[in-house]
Design an enzyme around this catalytic site. Structure first.
Site, PDB file in Angstrom:
ATOM      1  N   GLN B 125       3.218 -34.893   1.688  1.00 54.61           N
ATOM      2  CA  GLN B 125       3.779 -34.994   0.368  1.00 54.61           C
ATOM      3  C   GLN B 125       3.223 -36.134  -0.347  1.00 54.61           C
ATOM      4  O   GLN B 125       3.279 -37.218  -0.085  1.00 54.61           O
ATOM      5  CB  GLN B 125       5.250 -35.253   0.258  1.00 54.61           C
ATOM      6  N   GLU B 243      16.828 -31.021  -0.970  1.00 59.96           N
ATOM      7  CA  GLU B 243      16.628 -32.086  -0.098  1.00 59.96           C
ATOM      8  C   GLU B 243      17.767 -32.815   0.121  1.00 59.96           C
ATOM      9  O   GLU B 243      18.128 -33.381   1.188  1.00 59.96           O
ATOM     10  CB  GLU B 243      15.559 -32.917  -0.369  1.00 59.96           C
TER      11      GLU B 243
END
Lengths: 355, 393
Positions: B125, B243
């Site tokens: 990421q 998330e």
């Protein structure tokens, strides 16, 4: 020169050494370094008069006692000096000075940096270690789990007890038969020795209750000087963190403009002032009946404050506080190392309650 | 995990049982001792889970998942963690996977999703930058259109496991707007492309989990844009929302607390096991109280989600408590570690004694967990979020 002028000059010189002469890249040494410090730097530090700061001038020391020790240890903490400043200046040298004349030669050599003895007092122990047994022929048996400096010392001073429970301090060569040693990395990158003694032949240097009292007093004073080392580190962390908050910008403003962070800095400062004050209080109580309790208080307060300052310094630096590269995390780990040097806050809480 | 409603509790038990029978012993040992797993270790475990249909269980069934709700996903991850399974690397299954399910073109989904399911492609990421930490919108890695590709220049920071990654999903700036969020796009970068340089960063636990990723004139095909140009911030927020539930690691906290408890029966202080020392017992009880309280908080949120509520700032509250709790629990281990001399041996030199090995693993974890209150939005930022959302201060 007036006493205060002398101590101020010593402080200035020690801090300047750490800020300018002590190599910053020393912090970036590989962790697998066998010694955990550089002997050449140790000699340089001896030349600064650090190791003998507490010892009498006749032995080549500076004669500044506990107060001088606190100044030097503060400087050592400020620079997270890897060399054995605590173990030598705060532990071995004052102990040798206290134990008397037949150790004068060794005392002088230690102060000058010519010889590096290590006291086999394991890290993590508050009390004189009852870990080594000395038999009638002076042979030592016992296991010492984590001893700083021992792996690179020229000779060892080993505290122990005879079969009858009498205190003995012995002199032992690290390569004597009956000595087995392995080393491991301590969490701050320095080295610990794990020492197994099986009938190792040593020379008794002093014995008896007088020697034991001197040993206990040395440990007690050293415990206070450990607080001074942590004080130096915490002071540096607060200054560095404040500078960082002023320079680091996010959301188009310096981090220092956020009140939450300002208040966190103030809380760190409160913690620091409490360490400085309880250290001073104990220094003033030196030689009196109030001293042991004052040292216990300083140890307890330093343990608490160091957690606050160390953890918040990392937190307020954000991600970079986590990196190995920046000194902040190394100070954090050194503060933890110092905190548990004499067992952590709990044993001192018990002493405080009992005193 | 306590206080779970009926069917979730039974799913939790199923996952726990599955770990007991199917988590490879060598991997379980590494987790127990906090020894480093390899990329192959992670892939092996993910493939075992995938064979059970659980690895990407929260994806739509049409795209290879089992259509789980966020609740089921959360239960699944906590049960795994409590049972001693390794951290579930979220980058593929929990981050880019759901993003592609929601915003990806049919072609992107067809090309990229299967390789996530099989753990063939490892993702990382690319969000934070040196100048964009808490203020992520301040990011400046730019992607300029040049015919059939973007040319990407900039630097990403704290990129977890970039050293293993085949692909990176990246927030980049494709235009300068008065509102910085509006010029951000979501781009997929091939880590093997020329111009990509990875530099490991060692953290205070003496490991390299995170990296710097330098991007110098990296050519990225236009097809690697996800959604529209300027839609990157919306996609990032979507990702955050999915998330959020996973954010309070109660399963890991349970596992570590039980390790601390068993070690406290073994290591001694003042002549008796830590487990019998009154101060340590009080501290253990305190940790148990906080953990059970957090589980109650999470369970209440989960019941709300099950009833159709969306989680908002409550996720920030759980993150605050969850991170503090991990620090508290590892702090207990650290107190015991003084017994072993606080050693930090190099990776190839663990102590022979299993108890010491386990304690040192927790000590290393203590150091790493200093980051828990910093990453994923620092706890200071999380409090700002709650303050605005809950009180409109």
């Amino acid at each position: 020169m007036h006493h205060d002028e002398i101590t101020e000059a010593v402080r200035e010189a020690a801090f300047r050494f750490v800020d300018e002469a002590y190599p910053k890249q020393a912090l970036a040494r590989p962790y697998l370094d066998e010694q955990g410090y550089l002997p050449a730097l140790s000699r340089l530090i001896a030349e600064q008069g650090w190791y003998g700061i507490m010892a009498p001038e006749e032995a080549g020391g500076t004669g500044l006692g506990l107060e001088g020790g606190a100044i030097i240890l503060e400087a050592a903490g400020r620079g997270i000096v890897a060399e054995p400043v605590f173990e030598t200046a705060a532990l071995v040298v004052p102990l040798l000075a206290r134990l008397g004349e037949n150790l004068q030669g060794l005392l002088e050599e230690t102060i000058s940096g010519a010889c590096l003895p290590a006291l086999l007092h394991p890290w993590g122990q508050a009390e004189p270690a009852d870990l080594v047994h000395i038999d009638a022929s002076g042979r030592l048996t016992g296991t010492l789990a984590a001893v700083p400096v021992a792996a690179s010392a020229d000779l060892w001073l080993v505290p122990g007890r005879s079969g009858e429970g009498e205190f003995r301090l012995c002199r032992l060569a690290p390569d004597a038969p009956g000595v087995a040693m392995t080393t491991t990395a301590a969490m701050d990158g320095r080295r610990f020795a794990k020492i197994l003694l099986t009938g190792a032949e040593a020379q008794v240097v002093v014995k008896g209750s007088g020697a034991e009292a001197a040993f206990r007093e040395s440990l007690l004073q050293a415990a206070l000087l450990s607080c001074a080392e942590s004080l130096g580190s915490m002071t540096w962390l607060i200054a560095t963190t404040a500078d960082y908050l002023k320079s680091r910008r996010q959301f188009q403003v310096p981090l220092a403009s956020f009140q939450v962070l300002q208040h966190r800095m103030v809380d760190m400062e409160l913690a620091l002032v409490e360490v400085r004050s309880t250290l001073d209080a104990a220094l003033h109580a030196a030689g009196s009946a109030a001293f042991p309790r004052a040292v216990a208080l300083a140890q307890i307060v330093t343990a608490r404050s160091a957690r606050i300052v160390g953890a918040d310094a990392v937190q307020l630096h954000g991600g970079i506080g986590m990196t190995d590269e920046l000194a902040v995390s190394r100070h954090f780990k050194r503060l933890l190392f110092n905190e548990f040097r004499f067992g952590g806050a709990e044993p001192w809480l018990r002493k405080y309650q009992a005193a | 995990m306590r206080y779970l409603p009926g069917e979730l509790a039974s799913f939790y038990r199923d996952v726990t049982d599955f770990c007991r029978t199917s988590l490879p012993t060598d991997i379980a040992q590494k987790v127990r001792f906090n020894e480093e797993l390899t990329r192959a270790d992670y892939a092996r475990w993910e493939q075992i889970l995938n064979a059970r249909g659980w690895y990407c269980g929260h994806w739509p069934e049409s795209l290879g998942g089992a259509g789980w709700t966020p609740l089921q996903r959360y239960i699944f991850e906590q049960a795994l963690a409590e049972a001693g399974a390794p951290w579930m690397m979220p980058f593929g299954p929990a981050y880019i996977g759901p993003v592609l399910c929601e915003y990806g073109t049919p072609r992107q989904r067809a090309e990229l999703l299967p390789a996530i399911l099989t753990s063939a492609t490892f993702w990382c990421q690319g969000y934070s930058e040196p100048g964009a930490g808490s203020d992520l919108a301040g990011l400046s890695t730019r992607a300029e259109r040049h015919g059939d590709h973007y040319l990407v220049n900039g630097q990403k920071l704290w990129t977890s496991y970039a050293q293993w990654a085949d692909m990176m999903f990246c927030l980049v700036r494709t235009s300068r707007e008065p509102t910085p969020q509006k010029g951000v796009s979501f781009l997929l970068v091939d880590m093997k492309a020329p111009g990509v340089t990875i530099r490991p960063i060692r953290t205070m636990d003496e490991r390299c989990h995170v990296n710097e990723v330098f991007l110098e004139d990296v050519k990225v095909p236009l097809e690697n844009l996800v959604g529209q140009e300027g839609q990157g911030w919306e996609i990032a927020k979507f990702l955050l929302a999915t998330e959020r539930l996973i954010v309070a690691e109660t399963g890991k906290a349970r596992r570590m607390l039980s390790q601390v408890r068993s070690l406290s029966a073994h290591f001694e202080v003042a002549g008796q096991p830590f487990a019998q020392d009154p101060d340590f017992r009080a501290a253990l009880t305190e940790a148990e109280i906080r953990l059970e309280t957090l589980e109650a908080v999470c369970a209440r949120e989960l019941r709300g989600v099950a009833a159709g509520r969306t989680i908002g700032h409550e996720a920030s509250l759980m993150k605050i408590r969850g991170s503090e709790l991990l620090q508290l629990i590892t702090g207990l281990a650290m107190r015991m570690a003084a017994e072993t001399g606080f050693a930090m041996p190099p990776e190839d030199q663990s102590p022979e004694d299993d108890m010491q090995r386990e304690l040192q693993g927790l000590l290393r974890e203590y150091l790493l967990q200093r980051a828990a209150t910093i990453y994923g939005g620092s706890n200071e930022i999380q409090r700002n979020i709650v303050s605005k959302a809950r009180f409109r201060f």
